[in-house]
Design a protein around this motif. Sequence first.
Motif, PDB file in Angstrom:
ATOM      1  N   LEU A 119       3.116   8.273  13.028  1.00 30.18           N
ATOM      2  CA  LEU A 119       2.588   7.922  11.714  1.00 30.18           C
ATOM      3  C   LEU A 119       3.123   6.584  11.219  1.00 30.18           C
ATOM      4  CD1 LEU A 119       2.882  11.390   9.950  1.00 30.18           C
ATOM      5  CD2 LEU A 119       0.770  10.265  10.666  1.00 30.18           C
ATOM      6  N   HIS A 120       4.259   6.141  11.775  1.00 26.07           N
ATOM      7  CA  HIS A 120       4.865   4.899  11.312  1.00 26.07           C
ATOM      8  C   HIS A 120       3.920   3.722  11.575  1.00 26.07           C
ATOM      9  CE1 HIS A 120       7.864   1.877  10.400  1.00 26.07           C
ATOM     10  NE2 HIS A 120       7.542   1.264  11.537  1.00 26.07           N
ATOM     11  N   SER A 121       3.838   2.846  10.605  1.00 29.79           N
ATOM     12  CA  SER A 121       2.976   1.670  10.749  1.00 29.79           C
ATOM     13  C   SER A 121       3.576   0.504  10.013  1.00 29.79           C
ATOM     14  CB  SER A 121       1.575   1.979  10.197  1.00 29.79           C
ATOM     15  OG  SER A 121       0.761   0.827  10.231  1.00 29.79           O
ATOM     16  N   ASP A 122       3.329  -0.679  10.537  1.00 27.50           N
ATOM     17  CA  ASP A 122       3.744  -1.900   9.850  1.00 27.50           C
ATOM     18  C   ASP A 122       2.671  -2.375   8.892  1.00 27.50           C
ATOM     19  OD1 ASP A 122       6.173  -1.985  11.199  1.00 27.50           O
ATOM     20  OD2 ASP A 122       5.278  -3.034  12.910  1.00 27.50           O
ATOM     21  N   THR A 123       1.531  -1.683   8.912  1.00 31.29           N
ATOM     22  CA  THR A 123       0.435  -2.064   8.030  1.00 31.29           C
ATOM     23  C   THR A 123       0.026  -0.870   7.171  1.00 31.29           C
ATOM     24  OG1 THR A 123      -1.272  -1.477   9.631  1.00 31.29           O
ATOM     25  CG2 THR A 123      -0.429  -3.751   9.692  1.00 31.29           C
ATOM     26  N   VAL A 124      -0.698  -1.166   6.098  1.00 29.13           N
ATOM     27  CA  VAL A 124      -1.226  -0.134   5.226  1.00 29.13           C
ATOM     28  C   VAL A 124      -2.713  -0.401   5.016  1.00 29.13           C
ATOM     29  CG1 VAL A 124      -0.625  -1.417   3.111  1.00 29.13           C
ATOM     30  CG2 VAL A 124      -0.960   1.065   3.025  1.00 29.13           C
ATOM     31  N   THR A 125      -3.495   0.645   5.023  1.00 25.55           N
ATOM     32  CA  THR A 125      -4.930   0.518   4.795  1.00 25.55           C
ATOM     33  C   THR A 125      -5.213   0.731   3.322  1.00 25.55           C
ATOM     34  OG1 THR A 125      -5.414   1.347   7.013  1.00 25.55           O
ATOM     35  CG2 THR A 125      -7.220   1.390   5.405  1.00 25.55           C
ATOM     36  N   LEU A 126      -5.838  -0.259   2.700  1.00 26.57           N
ATOM     37  CA  LEU A 126      -6.152  -0.179   1.275  1.00 26.57           C
ATOM     38  C   LEU A 126      -7.662  -0.147   1.076  1.00 26.57           C
ATOM     39  CD1 LEU A 126      -3.639  -2.799  -0.224  1.00 26.57           C
ATOM     40  CD2 LEU A 126      -3.332  -0.342   0.061  1.00 26.57           C
ATOM     41  N   VAL A 127      -8.076   0.601   0.091  1.00 22.56           N
ATOM     42  CA  VAL A 127      -9.480   0.620  -0.333  1.00 22.56           C
ATOM     43  C   VAL A 127      -9.744  -0.653  -1.126  1.00 22.56           C
ATOM     44  CG1 VAL A 127     -11.123   1.759  -1.879  1.00 22.56           C
ATOM     45  CG2 VAL A 127      -9.689   3.122  -0.354  1.00 22.56           C
ATOM     46  N   ILE A 128     -10.837  -1.321  -0.791  1.00 18.29           N
ATOM     47  CA  ILE A 128     -11.203  -2.539  -1.495  1.00 18.29           C
ATOM     48  C   ILE A 128     -12.445  -2.265  -2.331  1.00 18.29           C
ATOM     49  CG2 ILE A 128     -11.696  -5.000  -1.308  1.00 18.29           C
ATOM     50  CD1 ILE A 128      -8.973  -4.084  -0.126  1.00 18.29           C
ATOM     51  N   GLN A 129     -12.310  -2.444  -3.642  1.00 12.87           N
ATOM     52  CA  GLN A 129     -13.425  -2.257  -4.557  1.00 12.87           C
ATOM     53  C   GLN A 129     -13.823  -3.595  -5.175  1.00 12.87           C
ATOM     54  OE1 GLN A 129     -11.826   0.465  -7.433  1.00 12.87           O
ATOM     55  NE2 GLN A 129     -12.252   2.288  -6.188  1.00 12.87           N
ATOM     56  N   ILE A 130     -15.110  -3.691  -5.506  1.00 13.88           N
ATOM     57  CA  ILE A 130     -15.598  -4.813  -6.297  1.00 13.88           C
ATOM     58  C   ILE A 130     -16.263  -4.233  -7.527  1.00 13.88           C
ATOM     59  CG2 ILE A 130     -17.202  -6.760  -6.415  1.00 13.88           C
ATOM     60  CD1 ILE A 130     -16.675  -7.307  -3.507  1.00 13.88           C
ATOM     61  N   ASN A 131     -15.727  -4.563  -8.675  1.00 15.28           N
ATOM     62  CA  ASN A 131     -16.179  -3.973  -9.946  1.00 15.28           C
ATOM     63  C   ASN A 131     -16.180  -2.452  -9.884  1.00 15.28           C
ATOM     64  OD1 ASN A 131     -16.454  -6.529 -10.994  1.00 15.28           O
ATOM     65  ND2 ASN A 131     -18.691  -6.600 -10.795  1.00 15.28           N
ATOM     66  N   GLY A 132     -15.152  -1.907  -9.228  1.00 11.56           N
ATOM     67  CA  GLY A 132     -14.971  -0.447  -9.185  1.00 11.56           C
ATOM     68  C   GLY A 132     -15.740   0.257  -8.105  1.00 11.56           C
ATOM     69  N   LYS A 133     -16.546  -0.448  -7.306  1.00 11.32           N
ATOM     70  CA  LYS A 133     -17.333   0.194  -6.255  1.00 11.32           C
ATOM     71  C   LYS A 133     -16.742  -0.111  -4.884  1.00 11.32           C
ATOM     72  CE  LYS A 133     -21.700   0.230  -8.793  1.00 11.32           C
ATOM     73  NZ  LYS A 133     -23.138  -0.167  -8.798  1.00 11.32           N
ATOM     74  N   LEU A 134     -16.637   0.925  -4.052  1.00  6.34           N
ATOM     75  CA  LEU A 134     -16.039   0.787  -2.737  1.00  6.34           C
ATOM     76  C   LEU A 134     -16.846  -0.191  -1.882  1.00  6.34           C
ATOM     77  CD1 LEU A 134     -14.068   1.724  -0.500  1.00  6.34           C
ATOM     78  CD2 LEU A 134     -15.702   3.542   0.018  1.00  6.34           C
ATOM     79  N   ARG A 135     -16.136  -1.130  -1.259  1.00  8.06           N
ATOM     80  CA  ARG A 135     -16.811  -2.084  -0.385  1.00  8.06           C
ATOM     81  C   ARG A 135     -16.195  -2.120   1.018  1.00  8.06           C
ATOM     82  NH1 ARG A 135     -20.407  -1.478  -3.111  1.00  8.06           N
ATOM     83  NH2 ARG A 135     -21.448  -2.915  -4.557  1.00  8.06           N
ATOM     84  N   GLU A 136     -14.875  -2.031   1.142  1.00  3.10           N
ATOM     85  CA  GLU A 136     -14.225  -2.102   2.444  1.00  3.10           C
ATOM     86  C   GLU A 136     -12.944  -1.271   2.430  1.00  3.10           C
ATOM     87  OE1 GLU A 136     -15.397  -3.578   5.085  1.00  3.10           O
ATOM     88  OE2 GLU A 136     -16.990  -4.841   4.225  1.00  3.10           O
ATOM     89  N   ARG A 137     -12.410  -1.027   3.636  1.00  5.99           N
ATOM     90  CA  ARG A 137     -11.046  -0.543   3.825  1.00  5.99           C
ATOM     91  C   ARG A 137     -10.383  -1.529   4.772  1.00  5.99           C
ATOM     92  NH1 ARG A 137     -13.691   4.503   3.398  1.00  5.99           N
ATOM     93  NH2 ARG A 137     -12.684   5.943   1.921  1.00  5.99           N
ATOM     94  N   LEU A 138      -9.332  -2.203   4.318  1.00 11.35           N
ATOM     95  CA  LEU A 138      -8.724  -3.268   5.102  1.00 11.35           C
ATOM     96  C   LEU A 138      -7.231  -3.021   5.259  1.00 11.35           C
ATOM     97  CD1 LEU A 138     -10.492  -6.350   3.427  1.00 11.35           C
ATOM     98  CD2 LEU A 138     -11.149  -5.161   5.536  1.00 11.35           C
ATOM     99  N   ASP A 139      -6.680  -3.541   6.374  1.00  7.63           N
ATOM    100  CA  ASP A 139      -5.254  -3.392   6.666  1.00  7.63           C
ATOM    101  C   ASP A 139      -4.495  -4.639   6.234  1.00  7.63           C
ATOM    102  OD1 ASP A 139      -5.714  -0.918   7.793  1.00  7.63           O
ATOM    103  OD2 ASP A 139      -5.923  -1.702   9.830  1.00  7.63           O
ATOM    104  N   PHE A 140      -3.294  -4.394   5.668  1.00  6.38           N
ATOM    105  CA  PHE A 140      -2.425  -5.473   5.240  1.00  6.38           C
ATOM    106  C   PHE A 140      -1.002  -5.130   5.639  1.00  6.38           C
ATOM    107  CE2 PHE A 140      -5.984  -5.323   2.298  1.00  6.38           C
ATOM    108  CZ  PHE A 140      -6.390  -6.656   2.257  1.00  6.38           C
TER     109      PHE A 140
END
Length: 822
Positions: free
Chosen positions: A757-778
């Motif tokens: 489960l360990h990761s150097d990155t985290v997946t975040l939900v990306i919204q534009i004006n409150g609407k889901l658009r992407e899930r990206l790793d940072f």
Amino acid sequence: MTENAYHPQSLEPAIQERWERDGYFHAPAHPSGEKFYALAMFPYPSGQLHMGHVRNYSIVDAIARYQRMRGKTVLHPMGWDAFGLPAENAALKNGSAPAAWTFSNIEHMRGQLKRLGLSYDWEREIATCTPDYYRWEQWLFLQLWEKGLAYQKLSTVNWDPVDQTVLANEQVVDGRGWRSGALVERREIRQWFLRISAYADELLAGLDTLQGQWPDQVLAMQRNWIGRSEGAEIHFPLADGDDVIKVFSTRPDTLFGATYLAVAAEHPLAMKAAESDTTVARFIERCKHVAVSEASMETQEKEGVPLGIQVRHPLTNALLPVWTANFVLMGYGEGAVMSVPAHDQRDFEFAHKYQLPIRIVIQSAENSPENPHELEAALTAPGQLIHSQSFTGLDSQAAKGAITEALVARGLGQKTVNYRLRDWGISRQRYWGNPIPMIHCPHCGVVPVPEKDLPVELPTHYQLHDPRSPLLDDPAFLQVDCPQCGAAAQRETDTMDTFVESSWYYARFACPDAEQMLDARAADWLPVDQYVGGVEHAVLHLLYARFFNRLLRDVGLLPKDGAHDEPFRRLLTQGMVLKDGSKMSKSKGNTVDPQAILDRYGADTARLFILFAAPPEQSLEWSDSAVEGAHRFLQRIWRMVQDYTGPVPTLAQPLGDAARDLRRAIHQCIERVTLNMEDRQHFNVVIAACMELSNQLARAEATPGSDEHAVLGEGLRTLLLLLNPFAPHLAEALWDKIGDGVTILTHPWPVADPAALHSDTVTLVIQINGKLRERLDFPIASQTKELEASVLAHPEMARHLQDKTVRKVIVVPGRLINIVVS
């Protein structure tokens, strides 16, 4: 079709035969290690399963299979709630005996349940219409008779003149019998009761121990049904004579606003008045055709007539008229109420209708009117007393105590606690039920059947020709010698309410062959750890089962250790299965035959769809396309495993980036699924997670011998383990190909690997004006400013932000980034 194609119609029966042959679902007499008792509300053997059954039993089976994989000893039984009116009606219609109809239906429905692959211990099967089951109810009834907890009395009941039986309040719909459609009558007949009121406080207190384990809605319904209220018993002396009318009120602070009393139509004073007053007599006759439930009385138009008698106010000696009214129930309190029109809306409406006095005695706000002619509705809030002699100026709470003390001092009242809960009338004037084990002797009165003569067996040979109970006309059953004096006597012909059978079956499942009602095995298995059934049973069945559990404890059959007070530790009330927006019913022509689904798609598809379509406590809408989608998903899993080549290799360390990411997805899925299986029971989320994992596994570029191939093998094995509670036949068959050489049923539930489960990155939900658009790793260590810059510069965001002006970037650490644009 290829040799390795998915054919559930042939695969599933073969798997079921293997399970049955090897006895995998047999529960031992006593649990070893940690136990888990999983139970669904057992069915009435109507002849056919419906989709509600499929949903109910699939939910419990998923829980039972999961708990077995967690290493617990699981008890998961099934039986039949087999007495009741439908069997009699079917016998009348078909010219058959109720017993034959019932057992034929049981045989057919048992086959349907087995075709679903439900993991029942069939050796524990019970049917409540068999003497070896219902004899113990008769035995318990005798114990309760000895303790004064079972008794007979005259009672006003709902009577169905067509079905010739008493109806519960819930069985009266719009004033008509729920099955016959006949206008019900109110009759006063002798009925047998169980004194559930003696357990009112304990039943109420027990609900606190279930908080967080039972739905709040069910707990609230039971609290309201028990209805504990503190108040005063107030005595109104009759103006002529020495008798008093006793009323209960939670608002003794309004006593000085009482302007009349109302009694039930069956009250002795009303009956006496009817002897000389035709208006009262006609009113009482009309009331006979109204159901005796509180609900029906609340919704009907309020009507009444004066009885021509008066009582004296206990503190002012003022004369108050006595009316009989259709909103007063004889079975509640002593069948009389104190009417305070200014401060009770029902009394207010009644007083306006019949031009009775209204007197304001509570000011609930600064601008509260004192003139009753200014009232548009009753003032029901507490406040400060006015026009109440020496009690004027007190607030409502203080006045309640002070007025009650004044009543006590005059010998005209007392502080008391009242309950809405009334004793349980178990008499039914029908044949197909458990005979009440009592004898009526002309010399000795009511005499219990001796224990040595139990069970009083119900004859099963009758061919029914009309609703009248054949027990009434059968000398072989009816005529018996009195066990006390030996004189000719008659058996009781009433049978028990079928809720009696369903009030203790859960305990009998723990020891179905016991030579007494329960033995020590019951204490080992109880309470039920997970109970599942419809919310329509939230009050009566569940309340009666809680009552019976305490009776079993108090006659020495369960320990008095506190741990066995409640029968069901955790409760799940599943939603209905709808089609075209409404509950499935034959009359609406919107039913779906489970057998047709099983024949076309197999049991696993039916189970998977019905658990995926909605959270279990919510209603779900039937969808043919969604059923097909569930079937395609299982076909896809089948092909993925069939296409996997070679044995599952050992994972190499360290793994490459792609293999490491895939393994992280596998163990994240384990973590998510376990959480939703263990605590939330959101099986739709579990199945969605499995579908998502299958997509990730399908995208893996796994050549034999590579890291990804090894991780893919782990992923496929994990996926089968996670799907086993929902699609057990497919999981079992595919485990034969890539498993560990033994049945999947003996394999433990997978545990997420913290290292994976360990990761150097985290997946975040990306919204534009409150609407889901992407899930990206940072990068996991990114600060807020870095995340803001990174997300705006990310290549995936270019198309979303084109021709847009970024106004703000909101970062919720670890969860999401919301970009506000214009």
